[in-house]
Design a protein around this motif. Structure first.
Motif, short mmCIF file in Angstrom:
data_model
loop_
_atom_site.label_atom_id
_atom_site.label_comp_id
_atom_site.label_asym_id
_atom_site.label_seq_id
_atom_site.Cartn_x
_atom_site.Cartn_y
_atom_site.Cartn_z
N ASP A 217 -53.94 -30.87 61.55
CA ASP A 217 -53.31 -31.60 60.46
C ASP A 217 -54.31 -31.71 59.32
O ASP A 217 -55.50 -31.96 59.56
CB ASP A 217 -52.93 -33.03 60.87
N THR A 218 -53.86 -31.53 58.09
CA THR A 218 -54.71 -31.73 56.93
C THR A 218 -54.64 -33.22 56.58
O THR A 218 -53.56 -33.77 56.43
CB THR A 218 -54.26 -30.86 55.75
N ILE A 219 -55.80 -33.83 56.50
CA ILE A 219 -55.91 -35.28 56.38
C ILE A 219 -56.85 -35.62 55.22
O ILE A 219 -57.81 -34.90 54.96
CB ILE A 219 -56.47 -35.87 57.70
N LEU A 220 -56.58 -36.75 54.59
CA LEU A 220 -57.45 -37.24 53.53
C LEU A 220 -58.02 -38.59 53.96
O LEU A 220 -57.27 -39.48 54.36
CB LEU A 220 -56.66 -37.43 52.23
N SER A 221 -59.34 -38.71 53.89
CA SER A 221 -59.99 -40.00 54.14
C SER A 221 -59.83 -40.84 52.88
O SER A 221 -60.27 -40.44 51.80
CB SER A 221 -61.47 -39.82 54.45
N THR A 222 -59.22 -42.02 53.02
CA THR A 222 -59.05 -42.90 51.86
C THR A 222 -60.37 -43.61 51.52
O THR A 222 -60.48 -44.22 50.47
CB THR A 222 -57.94 -43.93 52.11
N ILE A 223 -61.35 -43.52 52.40
CA ILE A 223 -62.66 -44.12 52.16
C ILE A 223 -63.56 -43.18 51.37
O ILE A 223 -64.15 -43.55 50.36
CB ILE A 223 -63.35 -44.51 53.50
N THR A 224 -63.68 -41.93 51.83
CA THR A 224 -64.62 -40.98 51.22
C THR A 224 -63.96 -39.99 50.26
O THR A 224 -64.65 -39.34 49.49
CB THR A 224 -65.34 -40.16 52.31
N GLY A 225 -62.63 -39.83 50.34
CA GLY A 225 -61.94 -38.83 49.54
C GLY A 225 -62.01 -37.44 50.13
O GLY A 225 -61.50 -36.48 49.56
N GLU A 226 -62.65 -37.33 51.29
CA GLU A 226 -62.80 -36.03 51.96
C GLU A 226 -61.45 -35.56 52.50
O GLU A 226 -60.71 -36.33 53.08
CB GLU A 226 -63.80 -36.18 53.12
N VAL A 227 -61.14 -34.28 52.28
CA VAL A 227 -59.96 -33.65 52.86
C VAL A 227 -60.45 -32.73 53.97
O VAL A 227 -61.37 -31.94 53.76
CB VAL A 227 -59.17 -32.85 51.80
N PHE A 228 -59.86 -32.84 55.14
CA PHE A 228 -60.31 -32.03 56.27
C PHE A 228 -59.16 -31.80 57.23
O PHE A 228 -58.13 -32.46 57.16
CB PHE A 228 -61.49 -32.70 56.99
N GLN A 229 -59.37 -30.85 58.13
CA GLN A 229 -58.40 -30.62 59.19
C GLN A 229 -58.83 -31.42 60.40
O GLN A 229 -59.99 -31.36 60.81
CB GLN A 229 -58.29 -29.14 59.54
N TYR A 230 -57.87 -32.15 60.95
CA TYR A 230 -58.17 -33.01 62.09
C TYR A 230 -58.45 -32.18 63.34
O TYR A 230 -57.80 -31.19 63.62
CB TYR A 230 -56.99 -33.95 62.37
N SER A 231 -59.45 -32.63 64.06
CA SER A 231 -59.78 -32.08 65.37
C SER A 231 -60.14 -33.27 66.25
O SER A 231 -60.87 -34.17 65.81
CB SER A 231 -60.97 -31.14 65.27
N PRO A 232 -59.62 -33.32 67.47
CA PRO A 232 -59.96 -34.44 68.35
C PRO A 232 -61.46 -34.60 68.57
O PRO A 232 -61.92 -35.66 68.96
CB PRO A 232 -59.25 -34.10 69.66
N THR A 233 -62.23 -33.57 68.31
CA THR A 233 -63.68 -33.64 68.50
C THR A 233 -64.42 -33.94 67.20
O THR A 233 -65.64 -33.88 67.16
CB THR A 233 -64.20 -32.32 69.09
N SER A 234 -63.67 -34.26 66.12
CA SER A 234 -64.33 -34.52 64.84
C SER A 234 -65.02 -35.88 64.85
O SER A 234 -64.92 -36.65 65.80
CB SER A 234 -63.31 -34.46 63.69
N LYS A 235 -65.70 -36.18 63.74
CA LYS A 235 -66.45 -37.43 63.65
C LYS A 235 -65.55 -38.65 63.60
O LYS A 235 -66.01 -39.77 63.78
CB LYS A 235 -67.38 -37.39 62.43
N TYR A 236 -64.26 -38.45 63.34
CA TYR A 236 -63.32 -39.57 63.28
C TYR A 236 -62.58 -39.68 64.60
O TYR A 236 -61.97 -38.72 65.06
CB TYR A 236 -62.29 -39.34 62.17
#
Length: 122
Positions: free
Chosen positions: A30-49
């Motif tokens: 899923d393409t996701i936007l962090s409302t805190i940092t403005g970073e756009v990234f693809q979600y991965s269960p192993t990501s930092k979030y």
């Protein structure tokens, strides 16, 4: 792939935004936007979030498939999309809209359909 960008998502009424956020569960890629940092990234269960942080601090940049899935979840029924020079989303409500550019118009039409389901404007 066309997405409902952050600016357009922010223009949606609160009732619809809340319903989308209740329904949405992050899926890999899923393409996701962090409302805190403005970073756009693809979600991965192993990501930092982690999952909880994603749900609290991020919004999905919705695709056509997300919107179809959301409308079906919200309505409790399958919908069909009939094409031609005019697209029609059929289900509990029927919404027609002109398709000038396939992906843009269909994506925005599905968003309008989702808003109408959330606000019972039919």
């Amino acid at each position: 792939m066309k997405l409902i960008e952050y600016d357009r998502f922010q223009q949606i009424d609160d009732n619809t935004k809340n319903a989308i956020m209740e329904w949405w569960e992050p899926e890999p890629f899923d393409t996701i936007l962090s409302t805190i940092t403005g970073e756009v990234f693809q979600y991965s269960p192993t990501s930092k979030y982690d999952h909880k942080k994603i749900k609290e601090e991020c919004i999905p940049l919705l695709t056509m498939q997300h919107l179809v899935d959301f409308i079906q979840w919200k309505s409790g029924e399958r919908i069909s999309i009939c094409g031609g020079p005019v697209w029609v989303v059929e289900g509990e409500i029927h919404i027609g809209f002109q398709a000038k550019r396939y992906e843009d118009e269909l994506l925005l039409g599905l968003l309008e359909c989702a808003k109408q389901y959330c606000n019972r404007e039919y």
